[in-house]
Design a protein around this motif. Structure first.
Motif, PDB file in Angstrom:
ATOM      1  N   VAL A 110       3.657  64.534   6.332  1.00  0.00           N
ATOM      2  CA  VAL A 110       2.522  64.807   7.258  1.00  0.00           C
ATOM      3  C   VAL A 110       1.986  66.356   7.204  1.00  0.00           C
ATOM      4  O   VAL A 110       2.569  67.254   6.772  1.00  0.00           O
ATOM      5  N   ILE A 132       0.156  60.998   6.529  1.00  0.00           N
ATOM      6  CA  ILE A 132      -0.507  61.245   7.865  1.00  0.00           C
ATOM      7  C   ILE A 132      -1.184  62.329   7.765  1.00  0.00           C
ATOM      8  O   ILE A 132      -0.493  63.551   7.589  1.00  0.00           O
ATOM      9  N   ALA A 134      -2.773  64.578   9.767  1.00  0.00           N
ATOM     10  CA  ALA A 134      -2.933  65.399  11.259  1.00  0.00           C
ATOM     11  C   ALA A 134      -2.473  66.623  11.258  1.00  0.00           C
ATOM     12  O   ALA A 134      -1.664  67.109  10.613  1.00  0.00           O
ATOM     13  N   ASP A 138      -0.829  67.781  17.382  1.00  0.00           N
ATOM     14  CA  ASP A 138      -1.664  66.523  18.180  1.00  0.00           C
ATOM     15  C   ASP A 138      -0.568  65.511  18.625  1.00  0.00           C
ATOM     16  O   ASP A 138       0.104  65.033  17.727  1.00  0.00           O
ATOM     17  N   TRP A 141      -0.310  61.469  16.280  1.00  0.00           N
ATOM     18  CA  TRP A 141       0.023  61.055  15.118  1.00  0.00           C
ATOM     19  C   TRP A 141       1.628  60.320  14.919  1.00  0.00           C
ATOM     20  O   TRP A 141       1.428  59.392  14.172  1.00  0.00           O
TER      21      TRP A 141
END
Ligand code: SAM
Length: 273
Positions: A110, A132, A134, A138, A141
């Protein structure tokens, strides 16, 4: 042909410093992490890595802290072959190749979308490895990550870029998402946060650090009660230090004489939840 990077934000750019440290470690006669793929990626990128003027102690600490997180993740995966693994703020780190988990493990790297775009270009695909793009602060995700399996979570070089509130919210979300798990991340004392302003290798990131630092890892247990400390890994006390060059080894040996002094150096925290 060399790959030109897109314009990254200064926080995203920090991944190049740690990637370079891992590449330099792999070129040492006795590497700590032995990440040859990091070096291959560095050689592929059209980027002035020399500008970092990384010193030997700093690069070893970056490599060693990664190795300690790898050890936590490997041990967890050995006991939980159905695990989900997460590398938060993965940058271009090739941890999942170092760990080489069985195909029963789903691994998630991530990082910000721009970093994930670069990652897709320079890090090879691997079965059951997902990316991912993101901001980890946030809350959404995690929705795509299975929530019914034990999780091992590493965050190598991420914590310093998060405010205390963002860090606590992130950990609470992770803990609530999975039935059980472990995490490992490098932590900073207030002294270490200050030291980034004077150490040659870290001056480039010091202005971006938001985390205030914690002197004692037990403080984190009071912020996040479901977190239980497994081990505070003080690098100055780890056996690999015996292979450091003499001056750095002796400095670490001195630090290792007390917990308070050892905490002036690099710390990896291992928690379970
Ligand atoms: C010092 S680099 C470390 C990269 C990699 N873990 C390593 O060890 O080489 C920090 C990484 O955290 C990422 N990062 C920082 N804040 C983030 C956030 N809020 N969300 C997602 N990624 C973040 C940066 O983009 C960068 O890739």
């Amino acid at each position: 042909m060399a790959i030109t990077l897109p314009t990254l934000t200064p926080v995203e750019d920090s991944l190049l410093l740690t990637l370079y440290c891992k590449a330099l470690d792999s070129r040492l006669p006795k590497p700590l992490l032995s990440d040859a793929m990091a070096d291959e990626i560095v050689r592929k990128l059209d980027y002035d890595f020399e500008q970092f003027k990384v010193n030997n102690n700093f690069l070893r600490n970056v490599a060693l802290r990664s190795k300690k997180m790898d050890e936590v993740a490997s041990a967890f995966i050995r006991h939980h072959p159905d695990a989900v693994g997460l590398d938060l703020g993965a940058g271009l780190d090739t941890r999942v190749f170092r760990l080489a988990p069985p195909a029963t493990v789903d691994w998630y790297d991530v990082d910000f979308p721009a970093v994930i775009d670069v990652r897709k270009r320079v890090v090879p695909d691997r079965e059951n490895v997902h990316v991912i793009g993101a901001d980890v602060t946030d809350p959404n995700w995690l929705n795509t990550v299975p929530s019914d399996r034990p999780a091992v979570i590493v965050a190598d070089g991420l914590m310093g870029f998060l405010t205390k509130d963002d860090f606590v919210s992130l950990l609470n979300r992770l803990i609530d998402h999975f039935p059980t798990g472990e995490m490992a991340f490098n932590s900073y004392t207030p002294f270490a946060v200050w030291a980034t302003t004077v150490v040659r290798g870290t001056k480039s990131v010091s202005g971006m650090l938001k985390f205030p630092g914690v002197d004692d890892p037990r403080e984190l247990e009071s912020w996040i009660p479901k977190l239980k400390l497994v081990r505070e890994i003080l690098l100055a006390r780890e056996p690999e230090i015996s292979d450091y060059p003499t001056a750095v080894r002796l400095a670490n040996r001195f630090m290792a004489t007390s917990v308070a002094l050892s905490r002036k150096g690099t710390i990896v925290l291992h928690f379970r939840f």
